[in-house]
Motif scaffolding. Structure first.
Motif, short mmCIF file in Angstrom:
data_model
loop_
_atom_site.label_atom_id
_atom_site.label_comp_id
_atom_site.label_asym_id
_atom_site.label_seq_id
_atom_site.Cartn_x
_atom_site.Cartn_y
_atom_site.Cartn_z
N GLU A 80 48.59 111.63 62.67
CA GLU A 80 47.24 112.15 62.49
C GLU A 80 46.21 111.15 62.99
OE1 GLU A 80 47.86 114.94 58.49
OE2 GLU A 80 47.18 112.87 58.28
N MET B 173 46.17 111.02 66.71
CA MET B 173 45.54 112.19 67.30
C MET B 173 44.04 111.97 67.50
SD MET B 173 47.65 115.15 65.21
CE MET B 173 46.73 116.57 65.82
N ASP C 37 52.33 118.33 68.40
CA ASP C 37 51.86 117.33 67.43
C ASP C 37 51.66 117.90 66.04
OD1 ASP C 37 49.74 118.85 68.29
OD2 ASP C 37 48.43 117.17 68.80
N VAL C 38 51.01 119.06 65.93
CA VAL C 38 50.75 119.64 64.61
C VAL C 38 52.06 120.04 63.94
CG1 VAL C 38 49.62 121.53 63.39
CG2 VAL C 38 48.44 120.41 65.29
N ARG D 269 43.01 120.21 66.06
CA ARG D 269 43.06 118.92 66.75
C ARG D 269 41.69 118.29 66.96
NH1 ARG D 269 46.84 122.29 69.08
NH2 ARG D 269 49.01 121.54 69.01
N CYS E 198 41.22 115.37 62.05
CA CYS E 198 42.41 114.51 62.05
C CYS E 198 42.14 113.20 61.32
CB CYS E 198 42.85 114.23 63.48
SG CYS E 198 43.45 115.68 64.38
#
Length: 295
Positions: free
Chosen positions: A191, A194, A216-217, A265, A270
């Motif tokens: 996180e 990001m 990524d999530v 995002r 994040c």
């Protein structure tokens, strides 16, 4: 009409620079280390582990996190100046020299080592491994696709050290807890990565957020689920019950909230998710504390 020039901004004091260096105003990083370490202490002892060990590991966690910040800033000084969020850090801005930061970090680590000397031989021996991993981590961003895994080991090493201090040995459950904690670190530090992904791509740093790309999530959410599953299974094997499960349920609810923060995002979402992660660790710790207290 005469115009007077504004008074020059006074230079920050050495104390304020050192406090900035160790992120004194941002204690969340210390909490991320502290809650799993204290949970391990309580589980290893089957209850309250005693004031001495609580003090050693609480103060030691703060000191080692602070020393780690100093080393990290020295290692990343040439990268940080290209990232708006980190450009004004004391080492990057030149207000604190690299030598000064390293000496200060070493002094903090020595105080932490003095605390460890009041425990036992196994814990003392393990502290050298913990220090080596902490020093090694900042440089892994140059060649590892997922340096957060190394950070996960560094941020989790207080768990087996806690078992060593309490029991004089490190059983399998300590290493399982470390593995679960490693996945938690992967989740929250991804996180964090990001937030700076665009800057990191420009300057060539490797991070889990870059490696995972559009996954990524999903990756972060999966890391959370794996961490909670390992903690739950290990806690059950260690004899923990309903209160510990309630703590894990509270942590799981926060995972859902984190997903809502990071799914689009956006940098602010994040970063907010990362900075609130210590509440997830606190929930797990309180569950363990209550379970052992109300047996």
């Amino acid at each position: 009409m005469s115009m007077t020039a504004p008074a020059p901004t006074p230079a920050p004091s050495r104390l304020s620079l050192y406090l900035n260096l160790i992120r004194w105003d941002r204690p969340a990083g210390t909490y991320l280390l502290l809650w799993p370490t204290l949970a391990a202490l309580w589980i290893a002892a089957g209850g309250f582990p005693g004031l001495h060990l609580v003090a050693v590991f609480t103060l030691g966690t703060f000191l080692m996190r602070s020393a780690g910040c100093a080393v990290n800033d020295v290692a990343d000084r040439d990268f940080d100046k290209h990232v708006k969020r980190t450009a004004q850090r004391p080492v990057t801005s030149g207000l604190v020299s690299t030598r000064e930061a390293l000496v200060f970090g070493a002094a903090l680590a020595l105080v932490a080592f003095a605390l460890v000397l009041t425990t036992n031989g196994l814990t003392i021996a393990m502290s050298f491994a913990a220090l080596a991993i902490s020093i090694f981590y900042p440089f892994t961003k140059r060649f590892l696709s997922m340096p957060q895994a190394v950070l996960g080991v560094a941020f989790s090493f207080g768990i087996p050290m806690a078992y060593a201090a309490v029991r004089g040995e490190v059983p399998a459950e300590a290493w399982w807890l470390l593995l679960g904690n490693l996945f938690w670190v992967l989740a929250y530090d991804t996180e964090y990565a990001m937030v700076d992904r665009d800057d990191d791509l420009k300057i060539g740093i490797k991070t889990s957020a870059i490696t995972l790309g559009r996954f990524d999530v999903i990756g972060v959410t999966s890391f959370y689920v794996i961490a909670l599953a390992i903690w739950g299974w290990t806690g059950w094997r260690a004899g923990l019950g309903a209160w510990a499960l309630a703590g894990l349920a509270g942590a799981a609810a926060q995972v859902v909230w984190h997903w809502s923060l990071i799914r689009e995002r956006r940098r602010d979402g994040c970063f907010r998710a990362f900075t609130r992660n210590h509440w997830l660790g606190f929930s797990v710790f309180v569950g363990v504390l209550a379970d052992l207290a109300f047996r």
